[in-house]
Design an enzyme around this catalytic site. Structure first.
Site, PDB file in Angstrom:
ATOM      1  N   ASP A 131       0.828  -1.199   0.000  1.00 22.44           N
ATOM      2  CA  ASP A 131       0.000   0.000   0.000  1.00 22.44           C
ATOM      3  C   ASP A 131       0.867   1.256   0.000  1.00 22.44           C
ATOM      4  O   ASP A 131       0.493   2.287  -0.569  1.00 22.44           O
ATOM      5  CB  ASP A 131      -0.929   0.001   1.225  1.00 22.44           C
ATOM      6  CG  ASP A 131      -2.085  -0.980   1.065  1.00 22.44           C
ATOM      7  OD1 ASP A 131      -2.198  -1.613  -0.013  1.00 22.44           O
ATOM      8  OD2 ASP A 131      -2.882  -1.114   2.006  1.00 22.44           O
ATOM      9  N   GLY A 132       2.050   1.151   0.601  1.00 18.74           N
ATOM     10  CA  GLY A 132       2.960   2.291   0.649  1.00 18.74           C
ATOM     11  C   GLY A 132       3.383   2.732  -0.745  1.00 18.74           C
ATOM     12  O   GLY A 132       3.542   3.926  -1.018  1.00 18.74           O
ATOM     13  N   GLU A 144      -4.277  10.190   5.315  1.00 21.99           N
ATOM     14  CA  GLU A 144      -4.480  11.281   6.269  1.00 21.99           C
ATOM     15  C   GLU A 144      -3.453  12.381   6.090  1.00 21.99           C
ATOM     16  O   GLU A 144      -2.345  12.139   5.631  1.00 21.99           O
ATOM     17  CB  GLU A 144      -4.441  10.777   7.714  1.00 21.99           C
ATOM     18  CG  GLU A 144      -3.075  10.561   8.328  1.00 21.99           C
ATOM     19  CD  GLU A 144      -2.342   9.330   7.815  1.00 21.99           C
ATOM     20  OE1 GLU A 144      -1.182   9.472   7.398  1.00 21.99           O
ATOM     21  OE2 GLU A 144      -2.923   8.223   7.803  1.00 21.99           O
ATOM     22  N   ALA A 192      -4.909   6.705  11.787  1.00 19.10           N
ATOM     23  CA  ALA A 192      -6.045   7.076  12.649  1.00 19.10           C
ATOM     24  C   ALA A 192      -6.472   5.918  13.545  1.00 19.10           C
ATOM     25  O   ALA A 192      -6.968   6.123  14.658  1.00 19.10           O
ATOM     26  CB  ALA A 192      -7.222   7.553  11.801  1.00 19.10           C
ATOM     27  N   ALA A 249      -2.473  11.397  21.132  1.00 15.24           N
ATOM     28  CA  ALA A 249      -2.028  11.632  22.518  1.00 15.24           C
ATOM     29  C   ALA A 249      -2.452  13.001  23.043  1.00 15.24           C
ATOM     30  O   ALA A 249      -1.617  13.827  23.400  1.00 15.24           O
ATOM     31  CB  ALA A 249      -0.516  11.438  22.632  1.00 15.24           C
TER      32      ALA A 249
END
Lengths: 259, 259, 259, 259
Positions: B51-52, B120, B163, B184
């Site tokens: 996928d990269g 994202e 995500a 975080a």
């Protein structure tokens, strides 16, 4: 044109005032304490109470006349006015007659729609502190199979209700979709799912123990391993008069109140 | 018709085989190791890698020719075949020429689109273990204001990428929407948000420290308090050949592999 | 008896006042801006700043003289007074000389203690938005093996610091223990662990990418697959004058401020 | 010396074999299906079933003879052997007579201890899908006040039971402490708490609706706003023969099985 005024038991005084005001300045109006099917025959509904009062109204109406909410409760995500200002707000809203619809969700049991919810249909263990097994498929694909206290199938509006308690995200009220989130899953590695509004969800209860199906915390049915259970978007949305409030702002306000 | 074959550095052998196979049975084909803008000029792209590799291709192409992925990596959510079976699968797929599009997201900095992502756009602190302050507004309504390691703005496809690590839900790949989830957050009482695809999100970085804006883990820019930053759905989706795989099943498979 | 006054750069005025007050009413006192090893030679330390100032002091001292904190910052979980009331509080506290100790944690790299922390030792990816692989063993038993942004090893006091952002619980400050919590784990089904204070934790960084080891956000080292890394309770606790505050109440107050 | 053999209804065959084996090779033995108070009079107890069988035994015994568990169920965190190997394991364990104790928790209602649990005491709403209000104080300091489905007070051993479903951390079985974690809290910004074993916890149920207090899913009582409810560590631990298993390894194994 005729209006129905439905009230929460502790708000009868304001309901009377609202009925009088409507009759004097808008149209004829009748008062209901216990909402029922006849509400569908009115041109609009005024709810006097909290969001819970509106949820109870919606349990009864399939084809929903536009609702105007006067908030006498704590947090009113769905209401338009309060006892102090409804006289200023209601006439203009009736005049403009702009409405907005929010999707509802239905639960079908053995081929028949048995419940309808604006917030969520919950399937919970019928015994406190005892797990039930639930298997969930979406359009025929199994996405979860777990033992848990229960599982919620929520609308975008419902993402700020019970689903919020169980670790679900906040869904944009205008993003038609179904949120699936377990209650106290006795399994690691689960995730809430947000699926497209036109998907069909099927739920299988394991043999061990029956589930209670509960719509908006109002109506309860027991379902078991023999039952064929499905959840999907209803063709009958909830209908509200459009208010001046920005929806995201109100959600933000509700979230702030829950901190 | 002409094809481009783009490969991950360790998959050059299979890329050569793919090119040869395409030339013999479909059309002319050229090989790229480093994907670039010229890929837009080809009729379709074959990605050999994981996928990269597809994410790197998509960093370069605005108008995206349909992509066919041969998976040589671990988990291939976006790929169509593997080195063993691509010869059986590719010709039929080219023949049918059915495509599907997945939304991408763009980040605009000071009025100019500076990055585009299929998964994202992340805004992270520029200093490890040090908080940044981020304020997020959606169509002008402030929904979050917090100190955190960062904040992610993800597509439905991206809900199974970064995500997922930060507590976001799984989003149906066909439910066009934007997922907002902090990394975080040093604040209690936050929630992931799933908003409608046509909303405009604005992000304000506090003065204390700059943020790194990172698209799909590939491209990095630094942004500060002086910059006007917005995120929204791109007009240029990622385009893939439709595969026989059920999308929900593949997501389920990926989730299983992450348990 | 002699005191050291250590101050945050923006609090020099109050530090001067504190030094003058101590010299007039208690004992001799010297001022430090940059804390260093010599602080160990003083009978007590007055920190003028926030919790961060105290963390910086503790980076330097092994055998810790009792600390009295004058809070000039936002949230002071570890401080005893503020610029308005320290003159009323400090003399009585010196008089009673009641102290309390809070455990610290140490990171040993290749057999040598390299860092010490009151809050946490964090192991984070050395590249933003890129995962590292970390394997964690406790007394020889592997409890986690995951790809993540990082992993935190926190003390009870540290459970309200960075670990709070990453999904850790609140630990009673008097319950000696070590909290292990990943940062943005790209795996489902993880849990924070709270382990006994006398366990030895070993961490293995995968070959793919090095980790930054960071103690209390102050000191940074790079560690890789070749390094033998262990974390455990330090024999050298942080020492504070006992204040009149109830510890649970202060934690509750800090949590309220983070909502 | 005399032994009691207690069995789960579906394991009577193995219980009979165990009794026979004990009588032939160790000492006299009697069989119980329904565990009761008389078990305290035996020198040791052999449980044939799952962890649930052991929980039912522990509901009955205050002063606990050492327990040896033969696992016939799914996941046996507390058991020592299975039907195939108990003959090899039991004699040596009786010979060495090494025991280990795990803390239990008690709920006191209006000054009287009413229930005892090895895993957790749960306070749940007495109505499904309806919130209760609960206020929790620790040594007199209020730490939570929320509307929720319920609240759990768990031991370290219980951190892998119900508390795991509700978002609690894993607690080292040898770290004496009490874990507090809400079930489906309708409030943002809550955290699990891990407190010292010698703290006293007080719980106040709001007037709106009563709570069910449930110990280890076995015993149920109803409590309301008028009741004074407290939870604390029991003076009567659960006692087990020490097994060769490493406790952390077994927990890790249980967690793996829940992924």
């Amino acid at each position: 044109m005729k209006a129905a005024v439905v009230y929460k038991y502790d708000s009868i005084g304001i309901a009377e005032e609202a009925r009088k005001f409507i009759e004097e300045s808008i149209c004829s109006a009748e008062i209901f304490h216990i909402p029922d099917k006849r509400l569908e025959g009115y041109d609009f509904i005024v709810s006097v109470g909290g969001d819970g009062t509106i949820l109870r109204i919606l349990q009864e109406v399939l084809k929903c006349p536009p609702i105007f909410g006067i908030n006498t409760g704590r947090i009113g995500l769905l209401t338009h006015a309060n006892p102090e200002n409804f006289r200023d707000i209601l006439p203009g809203i009736i005049d403009r007659w702009e409405i907005e619809e929010f999707m509802r969700i239905e639960a079908e049991i053995n081929g028949k729609v048995m419940m309808r919810a604006l917030n969520e249909v919950a399937f919970l263990s019928n015994t406190p502190a005892r797990l039930i097994g639930l298997k969930v498929s979406v359009d025929g694909v199994e996405i979860e199979d777990m033992r848990c206290d229960g599982m919620l199938f929520a609308t975008p509006i419902g993402s700020t209700a019970y689903a919020l308690s169980s670790g679900g995200p906040i869904i944009d009220p205008y993003l038609e979709s179904i949120l699936i989130v377990p209650v106290a899953p006795f399994r690691l590695g689960w995730k809430p799912w947000v699926i497209k509004h036109d998907r069909r969800i099927e739920i299988e209860v394991s043999k061990e123990r029956n589930a209670l199906a509960i719509s908006d915390g109002q109506k309860i049915l027991e379902v078991g391993n023999d039952d064929e259970v499905a959840v999907f978007r209803s063709q009958f949305p909830a209908v509200f008069f459009r208010s001046g409030f920005n929806r995201l702002e109100r959600i933000r306000g509700k979230l702030m109140s829950l901190r």
